[in-house]
Design a protein around this motif. Structure first.
Motif, PDB file in Angstrom:
ATOM      1  N   GLN A 144      -5.831  51.813 -11.852  1.00 27.03           N
ATOM      2  CA  GLN A 144      -4.606  52.219 -10.997  1.00 27.03           C
ATOM      3  C   GLN A 144      -3.966  53.433 -12.032  1.00 27.03           C
ATOM      4  O   GLN A 144      -3.433  52.946 -13.262  1.00 27.03           O
ATOM      5  CB  GLN A 144      -3.897  50.853 -10.852  1.00 27.03           C
ATOM      6  CG  GLN A 144      -2.394  51.437 -10.140  1.00 27.03           C
ATOM      7  CD  GLN A 144      -2.626  51.771  -8.606  1.00 27.03           C
ATOM      8  OE1 GLN A 144      -3.272  51.118  -7.787  1.00 27.03           O
ATOM      9  NE2 GLN A 144      -1.665  52.508  -8.268  1.00 27.03           N
ATOM     10  N   THR A 196       0.046  54.964 -11.533  1.00 28.59           N
ATOM     11  CA  THR A 196       1.356  54.740 -10.570  1.00 28.59           C
ATOM     12  C   THR A 196       2.192  55.719 -11.463  1.00 28.59           C
ATOM     13  O   THR A 196       2.530  55.789 -12.592  1.00 28.59           O
ATOM     14  CB  THR A 196       1.864  53.585 -10.716  1.00 28.59           C
ATOM     15  OG1 THR A 196       1.011  52.551 -10.390  1.00 28.59           O
ATOM     16  CG2 THR A 196       3.051  53.367  -9.962  1.00 28.59           C
ATOM     17  N   LEU A 222       1.180  52.919 -15.892  1.00 29.81           N
ATOM     18  CA  LEU A 222       2.476  53.466 -15.326  1.00 29.81           C
ATOM     19  C   LEU A 222       3.122  54.622 -16.066  1.00 29.81           C
ATOM     20  O   LEU A 222       3.370  54.437 -17.320  1.00 29.81           O
ATOM     21  CB  LEU A 222       3.521  52.177 -14.864  1.00 29.81           C
ATOM     22  CG  LEU A 222       4.857  52.666 -14.527  1.00 29.81           C
ATOM     23  CD1 LEU A 222       4.781  53.211 -13.089  1.00 29.81           C
ATOM     24  CD2 LEU A 222       5.636  51.329 -14.571  1.00 29.81           C
ATOM     25  N   ALA A 265      -5.315  56.380  -2.413  1.00 29.92           N
ATOM     26  CA  ALA A 265      -3.811  55.813  -2.340  1.00 29.92           C
ATOM     27  C   ALA A 265      -3.911  54.729  -1.132  1.00 29.92           C
ATOM     28  O   ALA A 265      -4.937  55.164  -0.181  1.00 29.92           O
ATOM     29  CB  ALA A 265      -2.945  56.916  -1.884  1.00 29.92           C
ATOM     30  N   SER A 293       6.073  57.076 -11.313  1.00 28.27           N
ATOM     31  CA  SER A 293       7.290  56.663 -10.832  1.00 28.27           C
ATOM     32  C   SER A 293       8.287  58.108 -10.738  1.00 28.27           C
ATOM     33  O   SER A 293       8.185  58.894 -11.527  1.00 28.27           O
ATOM     34  CB  SER A 293       8.007  55.755 -11.771  1.00 28.27           C
ATOM     35  OG  SER A 293       8.419  55.737 -12.909  1.00 28.27           O
ATOM     36  N   PRO A 331       4.698  61.619  -8.185  1.00 27.40           N
ATOM     37  CA  PRO A 331       4.636  60.435  -7.637  1.00 27.40           C
ATOM     38  C   PRO A 331       3.497  60.555  -6.588  1.00 27.40           C
ATOM     39  O   PRO A 331       2.812  59.395  -6.354  1.00 27.40           O
ATOM     40  CB  PRO A 331       6.041  60.429  -6.740  1.00 27.40           C
ATOM     41  CG  PRO A 331       6.840  60.974  -7.786  1.00 27.40           C
ATOM     42  CD  PRO A 331       5.921  62.276  -8.158  1.00 27.40           C
ATOM     43  N   THR A 333       0.090  58.939  -7.525  1.00 30.06           N
ATOM     44  CA  THR A 333      -0.169  57.638  -7.672  1.00 30.06           C
ATOM     45  C   THR A 333      -1.276  57.217  -6.686  1.00 30.06           C
ATOM     46  O   THR A 333      -1.301  57.501  -5.235  1.00 30.06           O
ATOM     47  CB  THR A 333       0.909  56.778  -7.042  1.00 30.06           C
ATOM     48  OG1 THR A 333       2.168  57.058  -7.894  1.00 30.06           O
ATOM     49  CG2 THR A 333       0.682  55.347  -6.965  1.00 30.06           C
TER      50      THR A 333
END
Length: 125
Positions: free
Chosen positions: A120, A122, A11, A40, A124, A88, A91
Motif C-alpha cells: 500500500q 498512501t 504513508l 486504487a 496525503s 495524492p 495512492t
C-alpha cells in the motif's frame, strides 16, 4: 513457480518519495520483463512501469513519466520502483508482476503471469 514479494510502501506527504522493492524467488528472472501496476479502490489495476530482462529498456505510463523510475538488479533478482514528487492520486496498492513467456514489456495486466501480494502507498495532501 515464481514468488514475488513487494515491500517499501507506506504513508508519505505529497511531494515526498518512496522506493518500492520486489524480490523474486523460485527461479532467476534475468530474461523476463517485469512490470509495476497499481490499483486504487473502485479502479481497474493499471500499468505504471515496465522493464526488460536486461534492464536496457523501460516504459512508463504518462501519469508517472518523469517522476517514477523502474530499475532492476538481476544479481539480487529484484526490481525497484523509485517514486518521487508523489501526488495524492498516486495512492493505491502497488503490485509487481512477471511476464514469463515473452521478452518484451506489455502494458496489459492479462499478459503477466505471476504477481506479488501488493504493497500500500498512501500519499496525503
Amino acid at each position: 513457480q515464481v514468488q514475488l514479494a513487494e515491500s517499501g510502501g507506506g504513508l508519505v506527504q505529497a511531494g515526498g518519495s518512496l522506493r518500492l522493492s520486489c524480490a523474486a524467488s523460485g527461479r532467476t528472472l534475468r530474461r523476463n520483463p517485469m512490470g509495476w501496476f497499481r490499483q486504487a479502490p473502485g479502479i481497474l489495476r493499471e500499468f505504471v512501469a515496465g522493464i526488460t530482462g536486461s534492464g536496457a529498456t523501460t516504459y512508463y505510463a504518462d501519469s508517472v513519466k518523469g517522476r517514477f523510475t523502474i530499475s532492476r538488479d538481476n544479481a539480487k533478482n529484484t526490481v525497484y520502483l523509485q517514486m518521487n514528487s508523489l501526488k495524492p492520486e498516486d495512492t493505491a496498492v502497488y503490485y509487481c508482476a512477471v511476464r514469463s513467456l515473452y521478452e518484451t514489456i506489455s502494458t496489459h495486466r492479462d499478459e503477466y503471469d505471476y504477481w506479488g501480494q501488493g504493497t500500500q502507498v498512501t500519499v496525503s495532501s
